[in-house]
Structure formats: structure tokens, C-alpha cells
Design a protein around this motif. Structure first.
Motif, PDB file in Angstrom:
ATOM      1  N   ALA A 198       0.802  -1.113   0.102  1.00  0.00           N
ATOM      2  CA  ALA A 198       0.062   0.147  -0.044  1.00  0.00           C
ATOM      3  C   ALA A 198       0.811   1.233  -0.200  1.00  0.00           C
ATOM      4  N   LEU A 199       0.558   1.840  -0.975  1.00  0.00           N
ATOM      5  CA  LEU A 199       1.477   3.341  -1.129  1.00  0.00           C
ATOM      6  C   LEU A 199       1.015   4.237  -0.053  1.00  0.00           C
ATOM      7  N   GLU A 200      -0.187   4.415   0.501  1.00  0.00           N
ATOM      8  CA  GLU A 200      -0.467   5.119   1.563  1.00  0.00           C
ATOM      9  C   GLU A 200      -0.714   6.708   1.078  1.00  0.00           C
ATOM     10  N   ASP A 233      -4.600   2.502  -0.856  1.00  0.00           N
ATOM     11  CA  ASP A 233      -3.840   2.258  -1.873  1.00  0.00           C
ATOM     12  C   ASP A 233      -4.799   2.301  -3.060  1.00  0.00           C
TER      13      ASP A 233
END
Length: 480
Positions: A198-200, A233
Motif C-alpha cells: 500500500a502506497l498510503e 492504496d
């Protein structure tokens, strides 16, 4: 059990045919006392329950001619979205029965209960999302969305307790604490070959707020969420923020995760987690070599001809590779190849060694090790504890692979190559014999022709010797 699922899954793909359903005659709700059996006249799919829109239907899918799967399909395309996980293969016969007595049950007198919701409800409905539910006084107490097979449809929550499994049972998608990953299932062991963390970007994962879950968003993306607010994400589809009718993602038999949307007449590819062929878990089969850039598959052993499915049999997953004589014994032969590295190496553990010999030694002395790959640039040594599958070709000679092959595989592959060579030699010999034979025949024909011509020059008659001076004179006089 895995073989049963593989056969069933392959049969789903091979037996599905287009058909039309008169949805007005199919019930949209099942109540206690409902019962249905497969009809012998049905060749593909027999519906028993329809959703209010008529887009989806639950029913019997005929597989392998005389077997049955309980499936929810998309009516217009005959595409299966969910299949009951049967404990026994059900037969397509009038003795097999689907009934509702509080639980939705599929039973066969030969195998007894093949599948059940194990509930105590009062009705069964199929929603226009393809979700099959058992209700008790209007409240869902069981739903198929909690037991996905290989497909995740839009607005269906996918949690860490679930998994999507490919039709052949080789690959699966699962969630971690902050990522989703694709795994290859090797017996009880799972090997990750794709990971998306997850890139958040829109929201952060907060400890104590519960685990993450995934969902196909109708706006055109596969998102990971921790709450129902902003996603932590976003994996965008081709249809991102455009109008699409219906979306889903699926774990395919090759191990890729793909997304599709319905354009009104066809399912169109909308997303791929793995875009390069060499990024798939095993594109060239056992002991195969995949070189990025579209050059196709080859074999780790140059003398082995590539065939569909691989170059050498993988052999048994377990077992002692060293044989009865112990380490260095007769259980395997060694294969070395330069310019190769392990696929998905960023997901593999490694040790650092001072030399290629030291790296190989770690595997040679380990009777459960199948191979080791070494990089002279970094000193990284990757030890492989599973049967050798597709490796990556890099063109970098400083990267070297060492592989074990069970004895007997060497003989079979060399026999295979030897047969090819023998056939080629035989064909060449036959061609040479034919050429020589034709040459000798032509020479004899010319000799005979020459002898006959000589006899013709001496034979009587004014027109026998067309090259004589007298004939030329006659010809000229005639022309004048």
C-alpha cells in the motif's frame, strides 16, 4: 482433492456455451421446501434462481459430461463468478438434489452431502451484484461473497481471511498487514512471486484500526482500505474514473491477476498485475529460461529442446536428491548456466558468499536443495529449496546458476534430443541416397540418349542429320 478441483475448474472453461434463459420462469427467491434435480436434457447450464435484474443466475453447470457444479453465472456471457466448494464430485443424474431446509444443500446418494451452507434460515436470494445469500427474517446469515473462488467482483470486500485461488489451484491472492500478494502453492508451502505494498497516498494505515481489506471500486480501480473512507492504496484500471457497467478481477490459470469490464457484449481486459511474460510465476515450465524482451522460452540445458510445459520434468517436490550414497551420491546430475538469475529475486532470501564455489557448496551439501544462483557483482547467493522452474535470462555472464536434476531425467531428455538427431540424420541420409540415385539415373539416361543420337546421325533419310551442311543449304534455298 486438488486434482478434483483442477479437473472441475478446467471443465468449467471447456463446457460453458452460450445460452438464453427465460428469467420470468425462474424464481427470484427460494423458501423452505424447495428442491431441484438436474435434467438429462440440459447440455450446459440449468438455472434454479435468478437475481431481480436477470443478469445473474444460480444453477447446475454440467462438467465432464456427467458431473455437476453449483455455480453463479453471468447470464449474457455464461461467465462463472462463483462456484460452491464441493467436498465430493456431484454427478449429473436425477438422484442428485439441491434443496433448502434452512440450509441450502447439494446432496448425492452416492457421495451423500457434497455441499451445504450449514445455516438455519428461511429464504435464499441472489442479489444483482452476483452475491448469493441465505436470509433469516430478511437478515443475511450466509453469503457467497464471504467464500470467493477465483473472482472478486465490484463492491465485494476481500479480507485477509479469504483467498482467490486459480482454477488449476496452483496460484492464489491473499492480503498481508499492508500489502496484497500472489503466491504459488507448492504443497503446504506458498511462494510469493508478486507483491504490491500500500502506497498510503490518500490515507495512512493506522495501528489498532483493524486489518486492511481490498475492494474493486466501480470508479475503476482495485483499492486497499482500512476504513470505509479513503483508500490506503489505488491500483488504477484502464477505465479509471470513466463509466463502466460491471468490473471484476480474477486470478488466472497462468498466475496473473487480471481485471475486466463488461461493455454490453464482451468482457474486455482492464487491468493486469503482471505486464511482462517473464514476470509470471512459471511461463517457460520446469528448467526453462525466459529472457525479457519477447525472445521467447528456451532451456537451461542447451542440448535440451524446449517443449510446451518445460524442458525437464520437475520430479517429486520432496525426497532426497542425494540418493542412497549420501551427499555427492548418485541421486542427481549437475547443470550449470551463465547469464541467469532467479525470478522475483527481490522477494527471495539470500546469503552473501565470497565465491561461486562457496555458493554452490551450500547447495551441494544440502540434499533438499535444488539449485543455487550467484552474482559476482554483489556476492549474493540464492539457494533454491524447491524444484527448478523458469529462470530469468539476463545476458550478464557474471550471474551463474547451479542446478540439480534427478538422474533419469538426463537420460530421458537426451534420448528425446537423440531421437530428434537420429531422425534428422536418417532424413539427411535418405536425401543423399535419393540425390545420388537421381544423379546415377540421369547419367545412364544421358548415356543411352547419346548412343541413340549417334545411331540417328548414321541412319538413312534426308532429315536425320539436321546439322549437316546439305540440310542447311536446302533450308536456305527453301527460304529464298
Amino acid at each position: 482433492m486438488l486434482n478434483m478441483f483442477a479437473v472441475l475448474a478446467l471443465s468449467l472453461a471447456s463446457t460453458l456455451t452460450c445460452f438464453a434463459i427465460a428469467t420470468t420462469s425462474i424464481p427470484q427467491e427460494l423458501h423452505i421446501g424447495f428442491s431441484a434435480t438436474p435434467q438429462s436434457s440440459t447440455s450446459s447450464f440449468q438455472p434454479v434462481l435468478s437475481d431481480p435484474s436477470g443478469n445473474f443466475s444460480l444453477g447446475f453447470l454440467r462438467t465432464n459430461l456427467n458431473q455437476l457444479a453449483l455455480t453463479v453465472i453471468h447470464v449474457a456471457s455464461s461467465e462463472p463468478f462463483w462456484t460452491a466448494n464441493l467436498t465430493h464430485v456431484a454427478s449429473w443424474s436425477d438422484t442428485t438434489r439441491l434443496f433448502f431446509n434452512g440450509s441450502l444443500v447439494l446432496s448425492d446418494p452416492k457421495t451423500r452431502v457434497s455441499w451445504s451452507t450449514a445455516t438455519n434460515g428461511d429464504s435464499v436470494v441472489l442479489l444483482d451484484t452476483s452475491n448469493l445469500q441465505v436470509h433469516d427474517k430478511g437478515t443475511p446469515i450466509w453469503e457467497s461473497f464471504h467464500f470467493p473462488t477465483n473472482t472478486l467482483v465490484q463492491s465485494q470486500n476481500f479480507t485477509a481471511k479469504m483467498s482467490l485461488v486459480s482454477p488449476n489451484r496452483f496460484y492464489s491472492l491473499q492480503l498481508g498487514n499492508n500489502f496484497m500478494g500472489l503466491y504459488e502453492n507448492q504443497g503446504e508451502e506458498r511462494l510469493m512471486y508478486w507483491k504490491h505494498t500500500a502506497l498510503e497516498a490518500k490515507a495512512e494505515i493506522e495501528e489498532g484500526q483493524g486489518p486492511i481489506y481490498a475492494r474493486v471500486n466501480p470508479e475503476g480501480f482495485l483499492g486497499m482500505y482500512q476504513t470505509s473512507n479513503a483508500p490506503v492504496d489505488v491500483q488504477k484500471f484502464n477505465s479509471f474514473q470513466t463509466t463502466s457497467s460491471f468490473l471484476f478481477v480474477r486470478v488466472e490459470p497462468d498466475g496473473n491477476l487480471k481485471g475486466y469490464y463488461w461493455d454490453g457484449s464482451n468482457w474486455l481486459l482492464n487491468y493486469q498485475a503482471i505486464t511482462e511474460t517473464c514476470g509470471l510465476p512459471n511461463p517457460c515450465g520446469s528448467y526453462g529460461l525466459c529472457t525479457p524482451g519477447g525472445s521467447g522460452c528456451s532451456c537451461l540445458e542447451n542440448r535440451t529442446r524446449f517443449e510446451a510445459g518445460g524442458c525437464l520434468d520437475r520430479g517429486d517436490v520432496g525426497g532426497d536428491l542425494c540418493g542412497e550414497e549420501g551427499i555427492g551420491g548418485s541421486g542427481y546430475w549437475e547443470l550449470r548456466k551463465s547469464g541467469v538469475e532467479p525470478p522475483h529475486k527481490e522477494l527471495l532470501g539470500h546469503v552473501t558468499t565470497s565465491s561461486l564455489a562457496e555458493c554452490e557448496g551450500l547447495c551441494q551439501k544440502n540434499c533438499s536443495c535444488w539449485g543455487a544462483l550467484y552474482s559476482n557483482d554483489t556476492g549474493f547467493c540464492y539457494v533454491l529449496d524447491n524444484p527448478i522452474q523458469t529462470m530469468l535470462g539476463t545476458g550478464d555472464e557474471s550471474k551463474v546458476g547451479y542446478f540439480k536434476v534427478r538422474k533419469g531425467e538426463r537420460g530421458r531428455n537426451r534420448v528425446r534430443v537423440g531421437v530428434v538427431v537420429a531422425v534428422m540424420v536418417m532424413v539427411m541420409v535418405m536425401v543423399v541416397v535419393m540425390v545420388v540415385g537421381v544423379g546415377l539415373w540421369v547419367m545412364r539416361w544421358k548415356r543411352r540418349r547419346g548412343t541413340a543420337n549417334e545411331e540417328d546421325w548414321a541412319s538413312p533419310g534426308p532429315y536425320k542429320n539436321l546439322g549437316s551442311a546439305s540440310f542447311r543449304s536446302i533450308e536456305m534455298c527453301t527460304k529464298e
